[in-house]
Design an enzyme around this catalytic site. Structure first.
Site, short mmCIF file in Angstrom:
data_model
loop_
_atom_site.label_atom_id
_atom_site.label_comp_id
_atom_site.label_asym_id
_atom_site.label_seq_id
_atom_site.Cartn_x
_atom_site.Cartn_y
_atom_site.Cartn_z
N GLU A 93 -17.00 33.54 -1.05
CA GLU A 93 -16.53 32.30 -0.43
C GLU A 93 -17.63 31.29 -0.66
O GLU A 93 -18.71 31.38 -0.07
CB GLU A 93 -16.26 32.56 1.06
CG GLU A 93 -15.27 31.59 1.65
CD GLU A 93 -15.97 30.49 2.39
OE1 GLU A 93 -16.22 29.42 1.76
OE2 GLU A 93 -16.27 30.68 3.57
N GLU A 125 -21.69 19.19 -4.24
CA GLU A 125 -21.60 19.47 -2.81
C GLU A 125 -22.91 19.00 -2.17
O GLU A 125 -23.97 19.55 -2.40
CB GLU A 125 -21.45 20.99 -2.61
CG GLU A 125 -21.34 21.38 -1.18
CD GLU A 125 -21.03 22.87 -0.99
OE1 GLU A 125 -21.74 23.71 -1.56
OE2 GLU A 125 -20.06 23.18 -0.26
P1 NAI Z 1 -27.52 30.45 -0.67
O1 NAI Z 1 -26.19 30.66 -1.27
O2 NAI Z 1 -28.70 30.66 -1.58
O3 NAI Z 1 -27.69 31.40 0.62
C1 NAI Z 1 -26.63 32.05 1.27
C2 NAI Z 1 -27.01 33.49 1.57
O4 NAI Z 1 -27.29 34.15 0.33
C3 NAI Z 1 -28.27 33.66 2.41
O5 NAI Z 1 -28.12 34.78 3.26
C4 NAI Z 1 -29.34 33.95 1.37
O6 NAI Z 1 -30.45 34.66 1.88
C5 NAI Z 1 -28.55 34.78 0.38
N1 NAI Z 1 -29.13 34.82 -0.98
C6 NAI Z 1 -29.85 33.86 -1.62
N2 NAI Z 1 -30.22 34.28 -2.84
C7 NAI Z 1 -29.74 35.53 -3.00
C8 NAI Z 1 -29.80 36.50 -4.04
N3 NAI Z 1 -30.45 36.27 -5.19
N4 NAI Z 1 -29.17 37.68 -3.85
C9 NAI Z 1 -28.50 37.94 -2.71
N5 NAI Z 1 -28.42 37.07 -1.68
C10 NAI Z 1 -29.04 35.89 -1.82
O7 NAI Z 1 -27.54 28.99 -0.06
P2 NAI Z 1 -28.75 28.06 0.45
O8 NAI Z 1 -29.90 28.10 -0.51
O9 NAI Z 1 -29.04 28.40 1.86
O10 NAI Z 1 -28.04 26.62 0.39
C11 NAI Z 1 -27.90 25.95 -0.85
C12 NAI Z 1 -26.57 25.25 -0.93
O11 NAI Z 1 -25.53 26.20 -0.88
C13 NAI Z 1 -26.24 24.30 0.19
O12 NAI Z 1 -26.81 23.05 -0.01
C14 NAI Z 1 -24.74 24.25 0.11
O13 NAI Z 1 -24.36 23.34 -0.90
C15 NAI Z 1 -24.36 25.64 -0.30
N6 NAI Z 1 -23.96 26.49 0.83
C16 NAI Z 1 -22.62 26.77 0.99
C17 NAI Z 1 -22.20 27.50 2.07
C18 NAI Z 1 -20.75 27.80 2.29
O14 NAI Z 1 -20.33 27.94 3.42
N7 NAI Z 1 -19.96 27.98 1.24
C19 NAI Z 1 -23.13 28.00 3.09
C20 NAI Z 1 -24.51 27.72 2.79
C21 NAI Z 1 -24.88 26.98 1.71
#
Ligand code: NAI
Ligand code: MG
Length: 504
Positions: free
Chosen positions: A271, A402
């Site tokens: 998602e 985004e």
């Molecule tokens: P992210 O996608 O990197 O983090 C989300 C989750 O994934 C966290 O638990 C993080 O620790 C984990 N994660 C990060 N790198 C990983 C890896 N290599 N392997 C496995 N798990 C990993 O998002 P981040 O850096 O917090 O935010 C960046 C952008 O992502 C935001 O600016 C926004 O645009 C988007 N975002 C979208 C969300 C949604 O609800 N679809 C939620 C959060 C962020």
């Protein structure tokens, strides 16, 4: 640059919630334990950037231990073997406990995440509790099929739990994202290793404690706090994890999908991000559309995967709409999220705060008209002024990426067919809003949009039973409702000969 002021005062001394932080260790096999390395990491208060608590930092070894516990609980423990009714009862007990502790959970969520307490208490927590009541109700209603075969065979199709589920959640709705994943996985009889987001580890640990109190057997739900590139990657690539569910950015979604493919080919649901269009036709109730377009974008500090971040407005009502959207944004109350009446708290962290400000600069540089906002709010923490751009064009970065912040982009359209094409000209396809009083237009636009959810004359209506997920690069699969159960079930066909073909 012109400066605009918003109505709420800057916080001087942040309110400290009347809450102790009791759970900061990892929950593995029913025990709160330190990480294998002994390391901790700080979780911060986004109002100030100050440390709330130091939390055990899980890494690959902790993921190994958690997966072993979940494997043992699945292969040998009572959870998948007890009656579905008993599972349902434990889930209901948990939901009731969560309801009883709703204030503490909301306080913890606000403290760790920065979202307004009133919103956490009245929007996120009731949905969280409802989700567990809903999936507790499913637990004893999951059953397979018998199917007719061409020959004299009795064919049963069994629906079995898939095994150990790895779940990685983000920081924008820590409790809801946990519920969307843990609820269906438990209802189907699976065991879980959950990796919370490093920005918001606290509520997942509190929830884990409540699950223990509700009688969930040890090892069924394991919670590992830690960073994505270490603990998260270890979970996604683990050979003994049978299924992976992820919510977060599209880029990280690609990474975890690849890790899953390169390890044991575990099925993955994703998602991911969005750039959702919000289309206001010329026959719409303008005041209502302005209010909901504002809500669609600014809710949760703009940190929603389904934020209505491209507001398309018909040219005939464009100027009126922009004036009213600007007035609404200027009236938005920004400040300490624990204070009553505050609509907007800080962004989650420095990285997101700086990213949002960079996008605002890009909007200004690309000649969109800055109607209001455009800068940080106050001098402390990660607050951003509610910002509105008009005269935004489809090819501007602020209309394509985004932003995940309180930045509304208002675009102009003339023709319904063309606006459908423009709305679809994005790599995302998570959600959309349509505002019109004409049923034919509503049908045409909602069927033409490539998005997993279309809200007509409403926005952000979430319900445990309504499936949610994305087209295109917004994700793979659906969560919530009956659809989520399929993510956590194996399908087994069992065929045996029929001795008496007369009864075929
Ligand atoms: P992210 O996608 O990197 O983090 C989300 C989750 O994934 C966290 O638990 C993080 O620790 C984990 N994660 C990060 N790198 C990983 C890896 N290599 N392997 C496995 N798990 C990993 O998002 P981040 O850096 O917090 O935010 C960046 C952008 O992502 C935001 O600016 C926004 O645009 C988007 N975002 C979208 C969300 C949604 O609800 N679809 C939620 C959060 C962020
Ligand atoms: Mg935090």
């Amino acid at each position: 640059m012109q400066r605009f002021t918003s109505s709420a005062a800057v916080i001087d001394e942040p309110i400290i919630p009347p809450l102790q932080i009791n759970y900061t260790k990892l929950l593995i096999n029913g025990q709160f334990v330190d990480s294998a390395s002994g390391k901790t990491f700080p979780t911060l208060d986004p109002r100030t950037g100050e440390v709330i608590a130091h939390v055990a930092e899980g890494d690959a070894e902790d993921i190994n231990r958690a997966v072993s516990a979940a494997r043992k609980a699945f292969d040998e423990g009572p959870w998948p073997r007890m009656t579905a009714y008993e599972r349902s009862r434990i889930m209901l007990r948990f939901a009731d406990l969560a309801e009883k502790h709703t204030q503490e959970l909301a306080q913890l969520e606000t403290w760790d995440n920065g979202k307004p307490y009133e919103q956490a208490l009245t929007a996120e927590l009731p949905l969280f509790v409802r989700l567990f009541h809903y999936y507790a109700g499913w637990a004893d209603k999951i059953h397979g099929l018998t199917v007719p075969a061409d020959g004299p065979h009795h064919v049963q199709v069994l629906h079995e739990p898939i095994g150990v589920a790895g779940q990685i959640i983000p920081w924008n709705f820590p409790l809801l994202m946990l519920a969307w994943k843990v609820g269906p996985a438990l209802a189907c009889g699976n065991t879980i290793v959950l990796k919370s987001a490093e920005q918001t580890p606290l509520t997942a640990l509190y929830v884990a404690k409540l699950f223990q109190e509700a009688g969930l057997p040890d090892g069924v739900l394991n919670v590992v706090s830690g960073y994505g590139s270490t603990a998260g990657a270890a979970l996604a690539s683990h050979m003994d994890v049978d299924k992976l569910a992820f919510t977060g950015s599209t880029n990280t979604g690609k990474v975890v999908l690849e890790l899953a493919a390169r390890s044991n080919l575990k099925p993955v649901t994703l998602e991911l991000g969005g750039k959702s269009p919000f289309i206001v036709c010329d026959d719409a109730d303008v005041d209502h559309a302005v209010e909901l377009a504002h809500f669609a974008l600014f809710f949760n500090q703009g940190q929603c995967c389904c934020a209505g971040s491209r507001t398309y407005v018909h040219e005939r009502i464009y100027d009126e709409f922009v004036d009213k959207a600007k007035a609404r944004a200027l009236g938005r109350t920004v400040g300490d999220p624990f204070k009553n009446g505050i609509e907007q708290g800080p962004q989650i962290d420095l990285k997101q705060f700086e990213k949002v400000l960079r996008y605002i600069k890009s909007g200004i540089d690309s000649d969109a008209t800055l109607e209001c906002g455009g800068d940080r709010f106050g001098s402390k923490g990660y607050f951003v002024q509610p910002t509105v751009f008009s005269n935004v064009k489809d090819d501007m970065l602020i209309a394509q990426d985004e932003i995940f912040g309180p930045v509304q982009s208002i675009l102009k359209f003339k023709d319904v067919d063309k606006v459908i094409k423009r709305a679809n000209a994005t790599r995302y396809g998570l959600a959309a809003g349509v505002f019109t009083t004409n049923i034919d237009k509503a049908n045409t636009i909602s069927r033409g949009l490539k998005a997993g959810t279309v809200w007509i004359n409403c926005y952000d209506i979430f319900d445990a039973a309504i499936p949610f997920g994305g087209y295109k690069m917004s994700g793979i699969g659906r969560e919530k409702g009956v659809y989520s159960l399929n993510n956590y079930l194996q399908v087994k066909s069992v065929i045996s000969p029929l001795k008496n073909p007369a009864w075929l």
